[in-house]
Design a protein around this motif. Sequence first.
Motif, PDB file in Angstrom:
ATOM      1  N   GLU A  15       0.649  98.921 -47.141  1.00 16.78           N
ATOM      2  CA  GLU A  15       2.131  99.151 -47.623  1.00 16.78           C
ATOM      3  C   GLU A  15       2.892 100.124 -47.020  1.00 16.78           C
ATOM      4  N   LYS A  75       6.481  98.620 -45.827  1.00 13.08           N
ATOM      5  CA  LYS A  75       7.615  99.418 -46.045  1.00 13.08           C
ATOM      6  C   LYS A  75       8.566  99.829 -44.813  1.00 13.08           C
ATOM      7  N   LEU A  77      -1.750 118.356 -50.015  1.00 12.08           N
ATOM      8  CA  LEU A  77      -1.494 117.430 -51.073  1.00 12.08           C
ATOM      9  C   LEU A  77      -1.065 118.168 -52.281  1.00 12.08           C
ATOM     10  N   ILE A  78      -1.653 119.174 -52.519  1.00 13.16           N
ATOM     11  CA  ILE A  78      -0.931 119.888 -53.939  1.00 13.16           C
ATOM     12  C   ILE A  78       0.469 120.485 -53.270  1.00 13.16           C
ATOM     13  N   ILE A 105       2.912 117.585 -53.414  1.00 13.42           N
ATOM     14  CA  ILE A 105       3.236 117.052 -54.566  1.00 13.42           C
ATOM     15  C   ILE A 105       4.359 117.900 -55.432  1.00 13.42           C
ATOM     16  N   GLU A 106       3.941 119.153 -55.269  1.00  9.93           N
ATOM     17  CA  GLU A 106       4.907 120.333 -55.835  1.00  9.93           C
ATOM     18  C   GLU A 106       6.296 120.093 -55.189  1.00  9.93           C
ATOM     19  N   ASN A 149       7.558 117.556 -53.585  1.00  9.40           N
ATOM     20  CA  ASN A 149       8.195 116.194 -53.996  1.00  9.40           C
ATOM     21  C   ASN A 149       8.738 116.208 -55.402  1.00  9.40           C
ATOM     22  N   ALA A 150       7.950 116.577 -56.388  1.00 12.37           N
ATOM     23  CA  ALA A 150       8.385 116.842 -57.676  1.00 12.37           C
ATOM     24  C   ALA A 150       9.879 117.640 -57.700  1.00 12.37           C
ATOM     25  N   PRO A 209      12.707 114.997 -55.296  1.00 13.10           N
ATOM     26  CA  PRO A 209      12.297 113.751 -55.463  1.00 13.10           C
ATOM     27  C   PRO A 209      13.188 112.693 -54.500  1.00 13.10           C
ATOM     28  N   LEU A 259       2.424 111.554 -49.334  1.00 12.42           N
ATOM     29  CA  LEU A 259       1.376 111.668 -50.326  1.00 12.42           C
ATOM     30  C   LEU A 259       0.377 110.598 -50.217  1.00 12.42           C
ATOM     31  N   GLY A 260       0.478 109.541 -49.837  1.00  8.59           N
ATOM     32  CA  GLY A 260      -0.439 108.313 -49.812  1.00  8.59           C
ATOM     33  C   GLY A 260      -1.375 108.822 -48.518  1.00  8.59           C
ATOM     34  N   THR A 293      -3.432 111.909 -49.796  1.00  9.07           N
ATOM     35  CA  THR A 293      -4.370 111.255 -50.705  1.00  9.07           C
ATOM     36  C   THR A 293      -5.666 110.877 -49.907  1.00  9.07           C
ATOM     37  N   SER A 305      -0.860 105.402 -54.689  1.00 12.40           N
ATOM     38  CA  SER A 305      -0.469 106.864 -54.317  1.00 12.40           C
ATOM     39  C   SER A 305       1.064 106.879 -55.109  1.00 12.40           C
ATOM     40  N   ASN A 339       1.308 109.864 -57.806  1.00 12.92           N
ATOM     41  CA  ASN A 339       2.346 110.694 -57.773  1.00 12.92           C
ATOM     42  C   ASN A 339       3.068 110.802 -59.146  1.00 12.92           C
ATOM     43  N   LYS A 380       3.606 114.107 -61.301  1.00 10.59           N
ATOM     44  CA  LYS A 380       5.138 114.556 -61.589  1.00 10.59           C
ATOM     45  C   LYS A 380       5.336 114.522 -63.153  1.00 10.59           C
ATOM     46  N   ILE A 400       3.560 117.849 -63.929  1.00  9.62           N
ATOM     47  CA  ILE A 400       4.354 119.181 -63.690  1.00  9.62           C
ATOM     48  C   ILE A 400       5.384 119.109 -64.733  1.00  9.62           C
ATOM     49  N   LEU A 456      -2.781 121.165 -60.461  1.00  5.95           N
ATOM     50  CA  LEU A 456      -1.479 121.081 -60.771  1.00  5.95           C
ATOM     51  C   LEU A 456      -1.003 122.012 -61.951  1.00  5.95           C
TER      52      LEU A 456
END
Lengths: 186, 112
Positions: A73, A77, A127-128, A131-132, A134-135, A138, A145-146, A149, B61, B65, B69, B72, B103
């Motif tokens: 992927e 990409k 990772l955690i 994720i935070e 990225n949220a 965005p 993250l991939g 993971t 992934s 994600n 999200k 969260i 999370l």
Amino acid sequence: MTALFGTPDIAIGMKENVSRLRLFDGPLDLSWRHCATTSDFIADLFALRFQSSRNDYMEVRHSIGYLVNELIENAVKFRAPGEIVIEASMDSECFKLKVSNDVDGENASEFQSLLADITVGDPKDLLIQRIEANAANPDVARSGLGLLTLMSDYGARLAWIFSSADERDRICLETYASIPISQTHN
Amino acid sequence: MEIKTDDYRVWIEGSNIFFDGAMRLASSEAGAPVMALANSILASNPSTITLDLKDLHFLNSSGINLLAKFTIEVRKHPDVRLVVRGTPDIPWQSKSLPNLKKLHPALVLLMN
């Protein structure tokens, strides 16, 4: 100048007993669908030897399929136009993968900057944290993250080698991965 | 409400969100319809939201994600309980779903 990120010792030893798949760009019109088809094929191929135990087979087939899918992927990409070469091998302890494709200079530089961040520290914590992050933001094009993971949840060891740029600003990117394969059920 | 593609299906029953198939999202934009569906449930402020993943055989992934999200988002609503139903028979679930609890520690993860 060649640049290396990640675990240096897995970026060697992919010369012998390797199965190789070459995805040509033009005739195949490489697209997202090829990631699933190719990774499922490789997972089926390498998991066959575990067929005597359903649990081992399911686990190995999934782990190989997940790893190969994520890395193809990424190649689909972020590559510059051109082929993707996938090389895979397996011994009694691990499954190894190498994915090669070209990227342009700008893409390589962005990716190197990301790799510098995600290859130092405990992948489970990173990772955690990402994720935070990225949220909260965005719009970041490449989250990592991939890859995190794979390192955190699959025990993958990863390495990347960037060649020096040619006269067209094209760089050959080699992504190396190794995941543990163990027979746990009889 | 339902989202259906050749590879996966996501639908709602009450405040339960069901996932089925293999979800390989190309980007977070590709997951926007699923996120909108989940957020529409959250907006109705139910006491519990359940994500039922027991028939979701594969999630890449970008999809993981998306779940993170949404977790969260739910975390911002302490009055809404989030339950995630998975199965140990599907390897990605036993490997990656525990991250959701990191999370949002109040999340209830049911793996059976």
